[in-house]
Write a protein that holds these residues in place. Structure first.
Motif, PDB file in Angstrom:
ATOM      1  N   CYS A 134      72.683   9.377  34.457  1.00 39.12           N
ATOM      2  CA  CYS A 134      71.992   8.741  35.585  1.00 39.12           C
ATOM      3  C   CYS A 134      70.543   8.540  35.184  1.00 39.12           C
ATOM      4  CB  CYS A 134      72.095   9.600  36.855  1.00 39.12           C
ATOM      5  SG  CYS A 134      71.340  11.237  36.680  1.00 39.12           S
TER       6      CYS A 134
ATOM      7  N   CYS B  18      67.858   9.810  36.593  1.00 37.39           N
ATOM      8  CA  CYS B  18      66.944  10.871  37.025  1.00 37.39           C
ATOM      9  C   CYS B  18      66.119  11.373  35.841  1.00 37.39           C
ATOM     10  CB  CYS B  18      67.729  12.055  37.583  1.00 37.39           C
ATOM     11  SG  CYS B  18      68.505  11.692  39.159  1.00 37.39           S
TER      12      CYS B  18
ATOM     13  N   THR C 278      67.092  14.637  41.202  1.00 34.43           N
ATOM     14  CA  THR C 278      68.532  14.544  41.459  1.00 34.43           C
ATOM     15  C   THR C 278      68.904  13.223  42.126  1.00 34.43           C
ATOM     16  OG1 THR C 278      68.165  15.682  43.552  1.00 34.43           O
ATOM     17  CG2 THR C 278      68.916  17.026  41.712  1.00 34.43           C
ATOM     18  N   CYS C 279      70.190  12.882  42.023  1.00 36.84           N
ATOM     19  CA  CYS C 279      70.741  11.698  42.691  1.00 36.84           C
ATOM     20  C   CYS C 279      72.216  11.987  42.923  1.00 36.84           C
ATOM     21  CB  CYS C 279      70.538  10.459  41.813  1.00 36.84           C
ATOM     22  SG  CYS C 279      71.627  10.423  40.384  1.00 36.84           S
TER      23      CYS C 279
ATOM     24  N   CYS D  61      74.152  13.065  39.523  1.00 36.25           N
ATOM     25  CA  CYS D  61      74.024  14.399  38.920  1.00 36.25           C
ATOM     26  C   CYS D  61      74.259  15.505  39.948  1.00 36.25           C
ATOM     27  CB  CYS D  61      72.705  14.554  38.166  1.00 36.25           C
ATOM     28  SG  CYS D  61      71.231  14.204  39.108  1.00 36.25           S
TER      29      CYS D  61
END
Ligand code: ADP
Ligand code: ZN
Ligand code: MG
Length: 477
Positions: free
Chosen positions: A25, A27, A39-40, A43
């Motif tokens: 990702c 991040c 974070t997203c 993850c």
């Protein structure tokens, strides 16, 4: 260690890759941010999200494979390694299992008393890191998932290592290589380089391997050596007492200087690996591989050998100077100014490194530029200043990187190499120190030093020491 036995050791090394963003990702990988802020949904392991592979991670891992003589597989596969842990929200770690990206390499080590030896590399694969459980900040355990999805490269060795020294050298070479490649900062204390050691022992001459244990949690090079020695001796003692070795995972306790078994619940390894259906096979074709290989720098081992062969440096010097790329670069810049290779090496190793280590700075922040250090060494070489005066000039240069030639001019530090000038100074000293002259002539050789001291005092250290010695010998007869 009991000489009837030999140890068999294989290392599993994790290196945290220096990418800006995470492996699947966008991040940030930045360390030290507010917990759970990098974070997203990807993850954090939310359902229905899709991981997208970071190209840099592939390039970095291929670079490592090339640097360690591995075969780069055209196709490699990501797999899910399933296990439950509070800091692993997805319930699986994305790793590589059956088809890793690099295989069948080796790293050379040069033990102190022995010839060089190749330690085989079984595989290098890409994977994501898990989060962190924090036990010491409240009565409950806290979880920080910022580290979830930070890219790692795992390097697995063949069981080719026989001593803790070889293990140390192998690990140190990995550290040097990743630093030269600029793909990991190689800091064991901070956890960006981690090492698990698999250890067994067997009677010398035996072909079969013994039962192995695995030690984790060693966070320094020193601890890796100590833990391995500890475990080798523990296993030998058990066998000598007629007991059997139980395959298990141990945790190293650096303070107690011993290892203790992990709870067996924590080491039940049934990961049920299977190919990750969310990720396509990774294809590294020849064209891409060639492109990546263009950014391979000269590697530490090659540089080390070249420093010995091209600059006639002793093994000891070459080893220290090539420890980091920035130090080796600094040295090479110094000797682009002066061809006095050994003197340059002495200055870098003793004077420069003393300051760098004391101030705990990187060589790139060292105040004296390589050009100016090279000039200083040339001033000694052509006899403008003595080595002793050079130390004083060096101290002044440290303040503001001023030009040594300018300092020598401004402070009038040019060495006195004029024979008649030195003779007349000595003449005066002889005249006013008749008692010492008699002592010397009476056989008291020690008094010679007194005269050298007087000349140096008179010239504020500027007299050419070699000439002073010669002329004194001549005149004190
Ligand atoms: P596991 O399945 O337990 O993870 P692997 O075969 O994957 O074991 O090997 C893990 C590491 O242990 C490798 O570095 C390998 O070289 C090393 N190893 C394997 N067998 C032994 C042994 N008998 N003694 C010491 N090290 C070993
Ligand atoms: Zn993310
Ligand atoms: Mg394994």
């Amino acid at each position: 260690m009991n000489p009837k036995y030999e140890a068999v050791i294989g290392l599993e090394v994790h290196a945290q890759l220096l990418t800006e963003s995470k492996i699947f990702c966008s991040c940030s990988t930045k360390f030290g941010n507010e917990p759970n802020s990098n974070t997203c949904p990807v993850c954090l392991g939310h359902p229905g999200v899709l991981p997208v592979l970071n190209k840099k991670v592939v390039e970095f891992t291929v670079l490592m494979g090339l640097a360690t003589n591995c075969k780069i597989n055209q196709q490699s596969i990501f797999a899910r390694k399933n296990y439950f842990y509070p800091d692993l929200p997805k319930g699986y770690q994305i790793s590589q299992y059956e088809e890793p990206i690099c295989e069948h390499g080796f790293i050379e080590v040069n033990p102190k008393n022995g010839s060089s030896k190749k330690i085989g590399i079984t595989r290098i694969h890409m994977e994501e890191d898990a989060g962190k459980s924090i036990h010491d900040q409240s009565s409950a355990t806290l979880v920080d998932v910022n580290r979830c999805g930070v890219p790692l490269m795992e390097i697995v060795s063949e069981p080719d290592i026989r001593t803790s020294e070889e293990a140390y050298l192998y690990l140190n070479n990995i550290k040097k290589i990743v630093q030269y490649l600029g793909i990991c900062d190689g800091n064991m204390e901070e956890g960006s380089l981690r090492c698990d050691a698999n250890i067994s022992v067997r009677l010398k001459g035996e072909n079969k391997f013994g039962v192995k244990t695995e030690i984790k949690n060693m966070n320094s090079f020193r601890n890796v050596e100590r833990a391995i020695d500890y475990e080798i001796n523990r296993q030998i003692d058990l066998i000598e007492e007629g007991e059997v070795i139980v395959q298990q995972t141990l945790l190293w306790d650096a303070d107690a200087n011993e290892a203790y078994p992990m709870r067996s619940k924590e080491e039940a390894n049934d990961y049920r690996y299977f190919p990750d259906p969310d990720l396509l096979p990774v294809i590294v074709d020849d064209e891409w591989k060639t492109e990546i290989s263009k950014s391979l720098p000269e590697l530490p081992e090659t540089k080390y050998k070249r420093f010995i062969s091209d600059f006639s440096l002793p093994v000891y010097d070459a080893e220290i100077l090539t420890q980091t790329k920035s130090l080796a670069d600094y040295y090479e810049s110094v000797i682009s100014i002066t061809d006095d290779y050994k003197t340059a090496s002495n200055w870098v190793i003793s004077e420069v490194l003393a300051v760098v280590n004391e101030k705990k700075i990187d060589i790139s922040d060292f105040p004296i530029t390589a050009v100016n250090l090279g000039k200083l060494i040339n001033l000694i070489k052509v006899g403008t200043i003595s080595g002793k005066i050079a130390k004083e000039v060096f101290a002044l240069m440290l303040q503001d990187n001023s030009d040594p030639e300018q300092i020598v001019k401004d402070k009038n530090l040019v060495q006195i190499s004029d024979t008649s000038e030195i003779e007349s100074i000595i003449q005066k000293i002889i005249e006013s120190n008749q008692a010492q002259v008699q002592e010397y002539l009476g056989g008291k050789e020690k008094v010679f030093g007194f005269f050298v001291g007087q000349v140096m005092k008179e010239t504020r250290g500027k007299a050419n020491p070699k000439l002073v010695n010669e002329i004194l010998r001549k005149m004190l007869r």
